[in-house]
Design a protein around this motif. Structure first.
Motif, PDB file in Angstrom:
ATOM      1  N   PRO A 177       0.803  -1.229   0.000  1.00 36.08           N
ATOM      2  CA  PRO A 177       0.000   0.000   0.000  1.00 36.08           C
ATOM      3  C   PRO A 177       0.833   1.276   0.000  1.00 36.08           C
ATOM      4  O   PRO A 177       0.323   2.329  -0.402  1.00 36.08           O
ATOM      5  N   GLN A 178       2.089   1.189   0.408  1.00 38.66           N
ATOM      6  CA  GLN A 178       2.935   2.388   0.449  1.00 38.66           C
ATOM      7  C   GLN A 178       3.761   2.564  -0.827  1.00 38.66           C
ATOM      8  O   GLN A 178       4.605   3.463  -0.888  1.00 38.66           O
ATOM      9  N   MET A 179       3.521   1.751  -1.838  1.00 38.35           N
ATOM     10  CA  MET A 179       4.301   1.843  -3.071  1.00 38.35           C
ATOM     11  C   MET A 179       4.094   3.219  -3.719  1.00 38.35           C
ATOM     12  O   MET A 179       2.972   3.613  -4.003  1.00 38.35           O
ATOM     13  N   PRO A 180       5.186   3.963  -3.957  1.00 35.70           N
ATOM     14  CA  PRO A 180       5.033   5.313  -4.514  1.00 35.70           C
ATOM     15  C   PRO A 180       4.773   5.284  -6.013  1.00 35.70           C
ATOM     16  O   PRO A 180       4.905   4.238  -6.671  1.00 35.70           O
ATOM     17  N   ALA A 181       4.411   6.436  -6.545  1.00 36.21           N
ATOM     18  CA  ALA A 181       4.215   6.572  -7.988  1.00 36.21           C
ATOM     19  C   ALA A 181       5.501   6.202  -8.713  1.00 36.21           C
ATOM     20  O   ALA A 181       6.605   6.513  -8.252  1.00 36.21           O
ATOM     21  N   GLY A 182       5.367   5.532  -9.828  1.00 31.70           N
ATOM     22  CA  GLY A 182       6.536   5.079 -10.578  1.00 31.70           C
ATOM     23  C   GLY A 182       6.952   3.668 -10.243  1.00 31.70           C
ATOM     24  O   GLY A 182       7.717   3.045 -10.980  1.00 31.70           O
ATOM     25  N   GLY A 183       6.455   3.151  -9.116  1.00 32.25           N
ATOM     26  CA  GLY A 183       6.751   1.775  -8.740  1.00 32.25           C
ATOM     27  C   GLY A 183       8.197   1.549  -8.346  1.00 32.25           C
ATOM     28  O   GLY A 183       8.947   2.487  -8.055  1.00 32.25           O
ATOM     29  N   GLN A 184       8.598   0.279  -8.348  1.00 32.46           N
ATOM     30  CA  GLN A 184       9.937  -0.121  -7.929  1.00 32.46           C
ATOM     31  C   GLN A 184      10.385  -1.313  -8.758  1.00 32.46           C
ATOM     32  O   GLN A 184       9.568  -2.161  -9.137  1.00 32.46           O
ATOM     33  N   ASP A 185      11.667  -1.389  -9.013  1.00 37.46           N
ATOM     34  CA  ASP A 185      12.225  -2.553  -9.687  1.00 37.46           C
ATOM     35  C   ASP A 185      11.844  -3.806  -8.902  1.00 37.46           C
ATOM     36  O   ASP A 185      12.020  -3.867  -7.681  1.00 37.46           O
ATOM     37  N   ILE A 186      11.350  -4.812  -9.602  1.00 41.53           N
ATOM     38  CA  ILE A 186      10.792  -5.976  -8.921  1.00 41.53           C
ATOM     39  C   ILE A 186      11.853  -6.755  -8.155  1.00 41.53           C
ATOM     40  O   ILE A 186      11.617  -7.204  -7.024  1.00 41.53           O
ATOM     41  N   SER A 187      13.042  -6.889  -8.718  1.00 43.64           N
ATOM     42  CA  SER A 187      14.097  -7.625  -8.011  1.00 43.64           C
ATOM     43  C   SER A 187      14.536  -6.891  -6.757  1.00 43.64           C
ATOM     44  O   SER A 187      14.717  -7.497  -5.689  1.00 43.64           O
ATOM     45  N   GLU A 188      14.674  -5.586  -6.879  1.00 44.26           N
ATOM     46  CA  GLU A 188      15.023  -4.771  -5.714  1.00 44.26           C
ATOM     47  C   GLU A 188      13.946  -4.878  -4.645  1.00 44.26           C
ATOM     48  O   GLU A 188      14.245  -5.019  -3.443  1.00 44.26           O
ATOM     49  N   HIS A 189      12.702  -4.842  -5.074  1.00 45.24           N
ATOM     50  CA  HIS A 189      11.583  -4.917  -4.139  1.00 45.24           C
ATOM     51  C   HIS A 189      11.575  -6.254  -3.396  1.00 45.24           C
ATOM     52  O   HIS A 189      11.441  -6.293  -2.165  1.00 45.24           O
ATOM     53  N   LEU A 190      11.735  -7.349  -4.129  1.00 38.12           N
ATOM     54  CA  LEU A 190      11.692  -8.669  -3.504  1.00 38.12           C
ATOM     55  C   LEU A 190      12.868  -8.875  -2.548  1.00 38.12           C
ATOM     56  O   LEU A 190      12.723  -9.510  -1.499  1.00 38.12           O
ATOM     57  N   THR A 191      14.016  -8.333  -2.919  1.00 38.07           N
ATOM     58  CA  THR A 191      15.179  -8.437  -2.038  1.00 38.07           C
ATOM     59  C   THR A 191      14.950  -7.668  -0.750  1.00 38.07           C
ATOM     60  O   THR A 191      15.234  -8.163   0.356  1.00 38.07           O
ATOM     61  N   GLN A 192      14.412  -6.455  -0.868  1.00 41.47           N
ATOM     62  CA  GLN A 192      14.155  -5.641   0.322  1.00 41.47           C
ATOM     63  C   GLN A 192      13.077  -6.257   1.204  1.00 41.47           C
ATOM     64  O   GLN A 192      13.199  -6.265   2.429  1.00 41.47           O
ATOM     65  N   LYS A 193      12.030  -6.787   0.583  1.00 42.59           N
ATOM     66  CA  LYS A 193      10.874  -7.259   1.355  1.00 42.59           C
ATOM     67  C   LYS A 193      11.099  -8.641   1.944  1.00 42.59           C
ATOM     68  O   LYS A 193      10.689  -8.914   3.081  1.00 42.59           O
ATOM     69  N   TYR A 194      11.735  -9.529   1.184  1.00 44.40           N
ATOM     70  CA  TYR A 194      11.847 -10.927   1.618  1.00 44.40           C
ATOM     71  C   TYR A 194      13.288 -11.391   1.836  1.00 44.40           C
ATOM     72  O   TYR A 194      13.501 -12.499   2.316  1.00 44.40           O
ATOM     73  N   GLY A 195      14.254 -10.574   1.419  1.00 44.43           N
ATOM     74  CA  GLY A 195      15.650 -10.963   1.564  1.00 44.43           C
ATOM     75  C   GLY A 195      16.075 -12.039   0.592  1.00 44.43           C
ATOM     76  O   GLY A 195      17.084 -12.728   0.806  1.00 44.43           O
ATOM     77  N   SER A 196      15.324 -12.199  -0.500  1.00 45.36           N
ATOM     78  CA  SER A 196      15.629 -13.264  -1.463  1.00 45.36           C
ATOM     79  C   SER A 196      16.755 -12.854  -2.408  1.00 45.36           C
ATOM     80  O   SER A 196      16.928 -11.679  -2.717  1.00 45.36           O
ATOM     81  N   THR A 197      17.488 -13.844  -2.860  1.00 48.41           N
ATOM     82  CA  THR A 197      18.572 -13.608  -3.813  1.00 48.41           C
ATOM     83  C   THR A 197      18.036 -13.682  -5.244  1.00 48.41           C
ATOM     84  O   THR A 197      16.923 -14.155  -5.486  1.00 48.41           O
ATOM     85  N   ALA A 198      18.851 -13.229  -6.191  1.00 46.50           N
ATOM     86  CA  ALA A 198      18.452 -13.284  -7.597  1.00 46.50           C
ATOM     87  C   ALA A 198      18.196 -14.730  -8.022  1.00 46.50           C
ATOM     88  O   ALA A 198      17.254 -15.002  -8.782  1.00 46.50           O
ATOM     89  N   GLN A 199      19.019 -15.663  -7.538  1.00 46.04           N
ATOM     90  CA  GLN A 199      18.831 -17.066  -7.886  1.00 46.04           C
ATOM     91  C   GLN A 199      17.520 -17.600  -7.316  1.00 46.04           C
ATOM     92  O   GLN A 199      16.776 -18.314  -7.996  1.00 46.04           O
ATOM     93  N   GLN A 200      17.213 -17.267  -6.077  1.00 45.97           N
ATOM     94  CA  GLN A 200      15.957 -17.711  -5.469  1.00 45.97           C
ATOM     95  C   GLN A 200      14.763 -17.131  -6.214  1.00 45.97           C
ATOM     96  O   GLN A 200      13.770 -17.826  -6.451  1.00 45.97           O
ATOM     97  N   GLN A 201      14.870 -15.874  -6.599  1.00 47.64           N
ATOM     98  CA  GLN A 201      13.782 -15.235  -7.332  1.00 47.64           C
ATOM     99  C   GLN A 201      13.553 -15.910  -8.681  1.00 47.64           C
ATOM    100  O   GLN A 201      12.415 -16.098  -9.106  1.00 47.64           O
ATOM    101  N   ALA A 202      14.631 -16.287  -9.353  1.00 47.63           N
ATOM    102  CA  ALA A 202      14.511 -16.975 -10.644  1.00 47.63           C
ATOM    103  C   ALA A 202      13.843 -18.330 -10.468  1.00 47.63           C
ATOM    104  O   ALA A 202      13.001 -18.733 -11.291  1.00 47.63           O
ATOM    105  N   GLN A 203      14.185 -19.037  -9.398  1.00 47.08           N
ATOM    106  CA  GLN A 203      13.566 -20.337  -9.138  1.00 47.08           C
ATOM    107  C   GLN A 203      12.073 -20.194  -8.858  1.00 47.08           C
ATOM    108  O   GLN A 203      11.250 -20.985  -9.341  1.00 47.08           O
ATOM    109  N   ILE A 204      11.712 -19.161  -8.090  1.00 42.16           N
ATOM    110  CA  ILE A 204      10.298 -18.928  -7.783  1.00 42.16           C
ATOM    111  C   ILE A 204       9.540 -18.555  -9.048  1.00 42.16           C
ATOM    112  O   ILE A 204       8.413 -19.016  -9.269  1.00 42.16           O
ATOM    113  N   ARG A 205      10.151 -17.737  -9.913  1.00 36.92           N
ATOM    114  CA  ARG A 205       9.496 -17.381 -11.177  1.00 36.92           C
ATOM    115  C   ARG A 205       9.228 -18.619 -12.024  1.00 36.92           C
ATOM    116  O   ARG A 205       8.168 -18.748 -12.647  1.00 36.92           O
TER     117      ARG A 205
END
Length: 218
Positions: free
Chosen positions: A49-77
């Motif tokens: 709900p606090q996402m500002p206008a313009g949004g955020q890079d999805i990888s950056e967002h997932l890393t900040q929110k969940y602490g996931s790595t790029a490899q983990q994110q690729a596996q989840i995708r």
């Protein structure tokens, strides 16, 4: 005698598991035709709900929110793409790129549920495709209005809603209601205000649960 089920599908269009869960629920309901009568209501939930206008890079967002790595994110995708394919929902193989605020979309969905409840589901599905299949900017009025048009709803009415704060209070109240009910992750599928099915479950899980609930009503 058929059982009547009221289903509140609480979700956010930016949630990939919500796209999977909705498609699986639809398939389960198709399999249950003749056994249940269903009243499906799409309810709002904002993951960010606090996402500002313009949004955020999805990888950056997932890393900040969940602490996931790029490899983990690729596996989840990969998992999400496969689960989507299983229920006929196509995720963009390149991902979304950015994540956006979805409050305006929720206001339009609320309006659709009041003005044309038979078209609310079509709007939801058009928004999910725009977000997850086409990687559109889900804060963009043009993107939202294109989904409205695709769903066969009044585009000028929707444009006026987006230009105002109409339905802001109603959406906030609905979100607060489900938060008070303990809904903190989505999708959350609530049957007859009593039974909760959590997560983007497979078709068979939805079908079995709905059949068991329906059996207690007839």
């Amino acid at each position: 005698m058929t059982a009547t089920l009221k289903i509140d599908f609480v979700s956010d269009i930016s949630c990939p598991w919500c796209a999977i869960g909705l498609a699986a629920l639809e398939q389960a309901l198709t399999n249950l035709q003749g056994e249940v009568d269903v009243q499906l209501h799409l309810q709002p939930f904002e993951l960010n709900p606090q996402m500002p206008a313009g949004g955020q890079d999805i990888s950056e967002h997932l890393t900040q929110k969940y602490g996931s790595t790029a490899q983990q994110q690729a596996q989840i995708r990969d998992t999400i793409r496969q689960r989507g394919a299983d229920v006929g929902f196509a995720f963009n193989p390149s991902g979304r790129g950015r994540i956006y605020n979805t409050f305006a979309a929720h206001r339009l969905l609320h309006w659709a549920g009041l003005a044309s409840p038979e078209r609310q589901l079509a709007l939801k599905k058009a928004l999910l495709v725009a977000c997850h299949s086409d990687s559109q900017a889900m804060e963009s009025p043009e993107v939202l209005l294109a989904a409205v048009a695709q769903a066969g709803l009044d585009v000028m009415r929707a444009k006026n809603i987006l230009a105002s704060d109409e339905f802001t209070r109603e959406v906030r109240e609905a979100q607060a209601f489900y938060a008070r009910q303990g809904i903190h992750s989505v999708p959350a599928v609530i049957i007859n205000d009593r039974h909760l099915i959590s997560g983007g479950q497979p078709v068979a899980v939805f079908e079995q649960a709905l059949r068991q609930i329906a059996a207690t009503l007839v």
